[in-house]
Design an enzyme around this catalytic site. Sequence first.
Site, short mmCIF file in Angstrom:
data_model
loop_
_atom_site.label_atom_id
_atom_site.label_comp_id
_atom_site.label_asym_id
_atom_site.label_seq_id
_atom_site.Cartn_x
_atom_site.Cartn_y
_atom_site.Cartn_z
CG ASP A 169 8.64 -16.71 -12.41
OD1 ASP A 169 8.62 -17.48 -11.43
OD2 ASP A 169 8.72 -15.48 -12.29
CG ASN A 177 10.96 -4.58 -13.65
OD1 ASN A 177 10.11 -5.33 -13.14
ND2 ASN A 177 11.87 -5.03 -14.50
CG HIS A 231 9.06 -8.57 -13.04
ND1 HIS A 231 10.44 -8.54 -13.08
CD2 HIS A 231 8.75 -9.21 -11.89
CE1 HIS A 231 10.92 -9.14 -12.01
NE2 HIS A 231 9.92 -9.55 -11.27
CD GLU A 271 12.16 -8.36 -16.39
OE1 GLU A 271 11.45 -7.62 -15.66
OE2 GLU A 271 13.33 -8.66 -16.08
#
Length: 242
Positions: A66, A135, A137, A142
């Site tokens: 990423d 969270n 991810h 996401e």
Amino acid sequence: MRLQVVKAEAFGARAASQAIETLQRNPHAVLGLPTGHTPIPLYRTLLAKAAAGAVDLSQMRVAMLDDYLGAQHGNEVSFYHWLQEHFLRAAGIGDDRTLAIPTRAETIAADCEAYERRLREWGGCELLFLGLGRNGHIGFNEPGSGKDTRTRAVRLSESSRAANADYWTENAAIPEQGVTMGIGTILEARQIVLLVSGADKREILRRVLEGEPSAEAPASWLQQAPQALALADEAAAGRPAE
Ligand code: GLP
């Protein structure tokens, strides 16, 4: 997905041993590599093992996981730059053996398709390491990321942007969008290692391992990947090493 718990001091060596075994079988293997705090012990161990002649990194290829949309490769605030600084340069892995995540906003959709095509031409990821966001991810997939998503640009959550701030010098502007290998792309890797360390990941790791797989915690899709291993230290797993 299986869970293996190791002592914090063994975390880097255990992750590196999986990379070394893969490279011993196939020195040209494509390894998918993340950025962040968690994989640093892996990169340090791999570089030390290479310096000691215990592994040959001279032919391995790297697929990045990423980056930020709009990031310039020369700019400090880019995952390409981060990976150069923490691993690629010292490992002697040049751009001819690095498949960078595209970041150019104007052509991002076509560039993401080209990234996927190139990854297929390279034979796909033999071994993909992932970190875990607070969270849930993986990469920048996401919450809300479905199982079939491909490499694409995504809007970053405020919590991810805040967590990313401490990768860079104070007051660095964190972009609002990222670009990430998709969940569907990730699940095609032949081996996956989800790296999780530190007590602040304990609660999310429990949800990822035990909750119903769903887009709410995208790493939970890995439960459906028999080739996936969650490698956690004792603090993240909340129990002693085996
Ligand atoms: C970041 C990155 C991920 C990384 C994750 C965990 O936002 N997009 O690729 O794996 O969050 O980062 P860390 O290891 O620093 O906790």
